[in-house]
Write an enzyme that holds these catalytic residues in place. Sequence first.
Site, PDB file in Angstrom:
ATOM      1  N   SER A 142     -59.093  -0.413 -74.668  1.00  0.00           N
ATOM      2  CA  SER A 142     -58.170  -1.354 -75.405  1.00  0.00           C
ATOM      3  C   SER A 142     -59.020  -2.670 -75.630  1.00  0.00           C
ATOM      4  O   SER A 142     -59.848  -2.840 -74.889  1.00  0.00           O
ATOM      5  CB  SER A 142     -56.812  -1.503 -74.689  1.00  0.00           C
ATOM      6  OG  SER A 142     -56.337  -2.875 -75.565  1.00  0.00           O
ATOM      7  N   TYR A 154     -53.287  -4.931 -66.953  1.00  0.00           N
ATOM      8  CA  TYR A 154     -53.656  -3.788 -68.018  1.00  0.00           C
ATOM      9  C   TYR A 154     -55.093  -4.233 -68.320  1.00  0.00           C
ATOM     10  O   TYR A 154     -55.724  -3.501 -68.498  1.00  0.00           O
ATOM     11  CB  TYR A 154     -52.710  -3.876 -69.050  1.00  0.00           C
ATOM     12  CG  TYR A 154     -52.894  -3.145 -70.266  1.00  0.00           C
ATOM     13  CD1 TYR A 154     -52.652  -1.969 -70.153  1.00  0.00           C
ATOM     14  CD2 TYR A 154     -53.237  -3.658 -71.658  1.00  0.00           C
ATOM     15  CE1 TYR A 154     -52.983  -0.846 -71.132  1.00  0.00           C
ATOM     16  CE2 TYR A 154     -53.332  -3.020 -72.753  1.00  0.00           C
ATOM     17  CZ  TYR A 154     -53.354  -1.397 -72.341  1.00  0.00           C
ATOM     18  OH  TYR A 154     -53.448  -0.708 -73.374  1.00  0.00           O
TER      19      TYR A 154
HETATM   20  N1  LIG Z   1     -49.918   1.229 -78.515  1.00  0.00           N
HETATM   21  C1  LIG Z   1     -51.048   0.124 -78.690  1.00  0.00           C
HETATM   22  O1  LIG Z   1     -50.985  -0.527 -79.548  1.00  0.00           O
HETATM   23  C2  LIG Z   1     -52.248   0.235 -77.780  1.00  0.00           C
HETATM   24  C3  LIG Z   1     -53.249  -0.348 -78.312  1.00  0.00           C
HETATM   25  C4  LIG Z   1     -54.671  -0.447 -77.542  1.00  0.00           C
HETATM   26  C5  LIG Z   1     -54.844   0.788 -76.662  1.00  0.00           C
HETATM   27  N2  LIG Z   1     -53.662   1.478 -76.323  1.00  0.00           N
HETATM   28  C6  LIG Z   1     -54.019   2.688 -75.279  1.00  0.00           C
HETATM   29  O2  LIG Z   1     -53.813   4.139 -76.186  1.00  0.00           O
HETATM   30  C7  LIG Z   1     -53.398   4.781 -75.021  1.00  0.00           C
HETATM   31  C8  LIG Z   1     -52.244   5.739 -75.642  1.00  0.00           C
HETATM   32  O3  LIG Z   1     -51.223   4.589 -76.063  1.00  0.00           O
HETATM   33  P1  LIG Z   1     -49.935   4.701 -76.576  1.00  0.00           P
HETATM   34  O4  LIG Z   1     -49.310   3.668 -77.025  1.00  0.00           O
HETATM   35  O5  LIG Z   1     -49.870   5.902 -77.604  1.00  0.00           O
HETATM   36  O6  LIG Z   1     -49.008   5.472 -75.373  1.00  0.00           O
HETATM   37  P2  LIG Z   1     -47.673   6.309 -75.231  1.00  0.00           P
HETATM   38  O7  LIG Z   1     -46.979   6.254 -76.559  1.00  0.00           O
HETATM   39  O8  LIG Z   1     -46.784   5.379 -74.104  1.00  0.00           O
HETATM   40  O9  LIG Z   1     -47.889   7.427 -74.826  1.00  0.00           O
HETATM   41  C9  LIG Z   1     -48.508   7.653 -73.953  1.00  0.00           C
HETATM   42  C10 LIG Z   1     -49.025   9.314 -73.331  1.00  0.00           C
HETATM   43  O10 LIG Z   1     -49.421   9.328 -72.302  1.00  0.00           O
HETATM   44  C11 LIG Z   1     -48.327  10.091 -71.565  1.00  0.00           C
HETATM   45  N3  LIG Z   1     -48.295   9.657 -69.977  1.00  0.00           N
HETATM   46  C12 LIG Z   1     -47.956   8.354 -69.670  1.00  0.00           C
HETATM   47  N4  LIG Z   1     -48.476   8.295 -68.507  1.00  0.00           N
HETATM   48  C13 LIG Z   1     -48.520   9.512 -67.906  1.00  0.00           C
HETATM   49  C14 LIG Z   1     -48.950  10.024 -66.833  1.00  0.00           C
HETATM   50  N5  LIG Z   1     -48.666   9.240 -65.627  1.00  0.00           N
HETATM   51  N6  LIG Z   1     -49.239  11.137 -66.522  1.00  0.00           N
HETATM   52  C15 LIG Z   1     -49.210  12.105 -67.469  1.00  0.00           C
HETATM   53  N7  LIG Z   1     -49.190  11.717 -68.833  1.00  0.00           N
HETATM   54  C16 LIG Z   1     -48.658  10.317 -68.824  1.00  0.00           C
HETATM   55  C17 LIG Z   1     -47.142  10.221 -72.056  1.00  0.00           C
HETATM   56  O11 LIG Z   1     -46.117  10.974 -71.944  1.00  0.00           O
HETATM   57  P3  LIG Z   1     -45.134  10.994 -70.623  1.00  0.00           P
HETATM   58  O12 LIG Z   1     -44.370   9.562 -70.741  1.00  0.00           O
HETATM   59  O13 LIG Z   1     -43.998  12.276 -70.952  1.00  0.00           O
HETATM   60  O14 LIG Z   1     -45.761  11.015 -69.556  1.00  0.00           O
HETATM   61  C18 LIG Z   1     -47.339  10.129 -73.650  1.00  0.00           C
HETATM   62  O15 LIG Z   1     -47.992  11.538 -73.906  1.00  0.00           O
HETATM   63  C19 LIG Z   1     -53.255   4.397 -73.827  1.00  0.00           C
HETATM   64  O16 LIG Z   1     -54.470   4.388 -72.847  1.00  0.00           O
HETATM   65  C20 LIG Z   1     -53.149   2.896 -74.306  1.00  0.00           C
HETATM   66  O17 LIG Z   1     -53.455   1.809 -73.291  1.00  0.00           O
HETATM   67  C21 LIG Z   1     -52.539   1.437 -77.071  1.00  0.00           C
END
Ligand SMILES: NC(=O)c1ccc[n+]([C@@H]2O[C@H](COP(=O)([O-])OP(=O)(O)OC[C@H]3O[C@@H](n4cnc5c(N)ncnc54)[C@H](OP(=O)(O)O)[C@@H]3O)[C@@H](O)[C@H]2O)c1
Length: 257
Positions: A142, A154
């Site tokens: 990120s 984070y």
């Molecule tokens: N959203 C943003 O704006 C943003 C910005 C920069 C970086 N990121 C990064 O991008 C990645 C994805 O973010 P997102 O916002 O798309 O996340 P999200 O919508 O919360 O999805 C996260 C995914 O990971 C799974 N997950 C979470 N905890 C887990 C665990 N302990 N074991 C196995 N699976 C797990 C979730 O399913 P379950 O909950 O069912 O386990 C889901 O499939 C992350 O690494 C985040 O730090 C996001």
Amino acid sequence: MGDTGGFGLAGRRIVVTGGSRGLGERIVRRLVLEGCSVATCARDEEHLRRLADSLEVFTRPLDVTTPELLEEFVAEAASEFGGLDGVVACAGGSRGRALDTATPQDWTTTWELNAGHTARLVAAAAPHLRAVGGGSVVIVSSISGWKPGPQAQYGAAKAAQIHLATSLARELGADGIRVNAVSPGSMLIPGKRWDRMRLEEPDRFATFTQEFPGRRLVDPAEVAAVVAFLLSDAASGISGANIPVDRAQNAPTPDGY
Ligand SMILES: NC(=O)c1ccc[n+]([C@@H]2O[C@H](COP(=O)([O-])OP(=O)(O)OC[C@H]3O[C@@H](n4cnc5c(N)ncnc54)[C@H](OP(=O)(O)O)[C@@H]3O)[C@@H](O)[C@H]2O)c1
């Protein structure tokens, strides 16, 4: 680049953690569209079932912070596909809030979910990638990994993921394995935090968009396209890099800094 295929990835066998929702789901869909065999995992079985009902994908419900389960999943995926050509560490997130209220457990869990699971995923996948004479690892970090933000646990864990990309690229490079990080800016994902803010707090959302010179948050499809590129031979010269996909975002959250 949109959601269409085009990086010559047909037939590649890829593991993606956290592919049931959000960015991970976009990556899984993009790779399947490219003709890859994809295995993914998440904790919630229902979300995984819905994904598997809509496209051909190998799924396992598990928590990536449990090392044995993650290792088993990688071994199972390799056995199912007859090998592995790439892995994407996408599962991630944050626990707790600012320094005065975040608990030691919040720090530990945030570390394990982001950096800890990434290190173990790469270790578990490395023998399979060596067996095909190389392969590609993509770590979803990120912009919070280097831009200051209010949840330091984070940012620190995301910074560690960027470090893993640079260090592991050196450690595994002799085996032909490439390791890179992709650092998204704030993504507009239906139903998630920024999308809810867009609908429920339009003034605050409008202020937040000023962090982006184009006044538009990042589309997860834009990040998935870069992940697909890094997995492909078109990126053979790129290893140890951290690639922001952030539309030149300034502060990583609406709360600054
Ligand atoms: N959203 C943003 O704006 C943003 C910005 C920069 C970086 N990121 C990064 O991008 C990645 C994805 O973010 P997102 O916002 O798309 O996340 P999200 O919508 O919360 O999805 C996260 C995914 O990971 C799974 N997950 C979470 N905890 C887990 C665990 N302990 N074991 C196995 N699976 C797990 C979730 O399913 P379950 O909950 O069912 O386990 C889901 O499939 C992350 O690494 C985040 O730090 C996001």
